[in-house]
Scaffold this motif. Structure first.
Motif, PDB file in Angstrom:
ATOM      1  N   PHE A  54      -6.915  -2.803   3.900  1.00 16.61           N
ATOM      2  CA  PHE A  54      -7.073  -1.834   4.995  1.00 16.61           C
ATOM      3  C   PHE A  54      -8.368  -1.039   4.843  1.00 16.61           C
ATOM      4  O   PHE A  54      -8.818  -0.786   3.727  1.00 16.61           O
ATOM      5  CB  PHE A  54      -5.896  -0.850   5.010  1.00 16.61           C
ATOM      6  N   TYR A  61      -6.270  -3.147   9.464  1.00 12.86           N
ATOM      7  CA  TYR A  61      -6.186  -4.274   8.537  1.00 12.86           C
ATOM      8  C   TYR A  61      -7.298  -5.272   8.832  1.00 12.86           C
ATOM      9  O   TYR A  61      -7.475  -5.695   9.973  1.00 12.86           O
ATOM     10  CB  TYR A  61      -4.824  -4.967   8.661  1.00 12.86           C
ATOM     11  N   LEU A  74      -5.814   7.280   0.442  1.00 13.67           N
ATOM     12  CA  LEU A  74      -5.991   6.108   1.314  1.00 13.67           C
ATOM     13  C   LEU A  74      -7.461   5.695   1.385  1.00 13.67           C
ATOM     14  O   LEU A  74      -7.792   4.511   1.307  1.00 13.67           O
ATOM     15  CB  LEU A  74      -5.482   6.415   2.730  1.00 13.67           C
ATOM     16  N   SER A 131      -7.115   2.076  -0.040  1.00  8.82           N
ATOM     17  CA  SER A 131      -6.576   1.179   0.997  1.00  8.82           C
ATOM     18  C   SER A 131      -7.220  -0.211   0.949  1.00  8.82           C
ATOM     19  O   SER A 131      -6.578  -1.208   1.279  1.00  8.82           O
ATOM     20  CB  SER A 131      -6.775   1.797   2.375  1.00  8.82           C
ATOM     21  N   TYR A 177      -5.998   3.588  10.128  1.00  6.16           N
ATOM     22  CA  TYR A 177      -6.372   2.489   9.234  1.00  6.16           C
ATOM     23  C   TYR A 177      -6.195   1.150   9.928  1.00  6.16           C
ATOM     24  O   TYR A 177      -5.252   0.946  10.685  1.00  6.16           O
ATOM     25  CB  TYR A 177      -5.569   2.551   7.925  1.00  6.16           C
ATOM     26  N   TYR A 227      -5.574  -3.232  -0.489  1.00 11.42           N
ATOM     27  CA  TYR A 227      -4.477  -3.837   0.280  1.00 11.42           C
ATOM     28  C   TYR A 227      -4.969  -4.408   1.609  1.00 11.42           C
ATOM     29  O   TYR A 227      -4.180  -4.772   2.474  1.00 11.42           O
ATOM     30  CB  TYR A 227      -3.370  -2.792   0.495  1.00 11.42           C
ATOM     31  N   MET A 248       0.835  -1.206   0.000  1.00 11.08           N
ATOM     32  CA  MET A 248       0.000   0.000   0.000  1.00 11.08           C
ATOM     33  C   MET A 248       0.872   1.260   0.000  1.00 11.08           C
ATOM     34  O   MET A 248       0.610   2.207  -0.749  1.00 11.08           O
ATOM     35  CB  MET A 248      -0.930  -0.003   1.223  1.00 11.08           C
TER      36      MET A 248
END
Ligand SMILES: [Zn+2]
Length: 263
Positions: free
Chosen positions: A209, A232, A200, A204, A230, A207, A116
């Motif tokens: 997130f 995960y 983002l 995001s 952020y 990836y 990312m």
């Protein structure tokens, strides 16, 4: 008869020696077992948290360690819910990797975090993790600092505590203690913050997130809008959360409902 007596005492001596050696073997076995047990306990304790200094070249090694731990945890490891009402389990374990700037994250999110950040850089925004994993002690001291700030402004202890809790999660309820949340800032130019958060917000999910605390979900998340925080959750969950404009609490509630309707 002296000779007979001698032979008898020799026999008895052998008997005693044999019994003694059996006893010694038995004691050794017992203590050996105990020693092994101690060692196993020690290893388990050492595993939490194991911080490794890594860079891209050592990624293979990190993955091995993360895979080791993966085997011990369920497949939904990245969907754990931690918020104001859901505490981190006491026995929660993770393997951490330390980033170049000293911050740490759960080793399992590192490859996607790296991808990312590389993509962001390719788009002209330069992100940095200003806060990754926090130990319970660090979270506690953050809270104390915030309370002190309010008290020096003249608020009472009770007021200061209430105000601080709006900004800082109570120890045990911060996603940062999972190692799966990152606070992201522009690396150099604060003026680029809006551009970074915009990128983002819309990228995001690719990836794994999510923007964890959207402005319109504060009632559900219990946390004010934080454009820098952020979390995960893995690519599958992140894609759905982004596409449907959900927050993690809503997504997990739907997931639980759909699972229970299958049963
Ligand atoms: Zn955060």
């Amino acid at each position: 008869m002296p000779g007979g007596l001698n032979a008898a005492s020799k026999r008895q001596g052998r008997k005693i020696r044999r019994s003694l050696s059996i006893l010694i073997c038995f004691v050794l076995l017992l203590s050996g077992g105990k020693l092994l047990l101690k060692q196993a306990d020690l290893n388990l304790a050492d595993y939490k948290p194991l911080i490794e200094l890594v860079n891209i070249n050592l990624l293979g090694r990190v993955n091995t360690e993360a895979a080791l731990l993966n085997g011990k945890q369920d497949k939904d490891w990245n969907l754990i819910l931690v918020n104001h009402w859901n505490y981190i389990p006491d026995d929660y374990q993770m393997v951490l990797v330390r980033l170049a700037n000293g911050e740490s994250v759960d080793a399992r999110i590192y490859p996607d975090l790296l991808a990312m950040f590389n993509a962001a850089r390719a788009h002209g925004v330069d992100p940095v993790v200003v806060s990754g994993y926090r130990s319970p002690e660090e979270q506690k001291s953050l809270m104390m600092k915030k309370i002190n700030e309010y008290q020096t402004q003249g608020y009472s202890a009770v007021e200061a505590q209430a105000l601080a809790e709006k900004w800082v999660a109570l120890p045990g309820t911060s996603e940062h203690q999972l190692g799966m949340a990152v606070d992201i800032n522009p690396a150099r130019d604060q003026a680029k913050a809006d551009q970074l958060y915009e990128w983002l917000n819309h990228n995001s999910y690719k990836y794994g997130f999510i923007l964890r605390y959207p402005a319109e979900k504060t009632e559900i998340t219990g946390t004010i809008y934080e454009p820098w925080h952020y979390r995960y959750v893995g690519k599958e969950a992140a894609a759905e959360i982004y596409a449907r404009g959900l927050c993690l609490e809503e997504y997990l509630e739907e997931l639980a409902a759909s699972k229970s309707s299958y049963n």
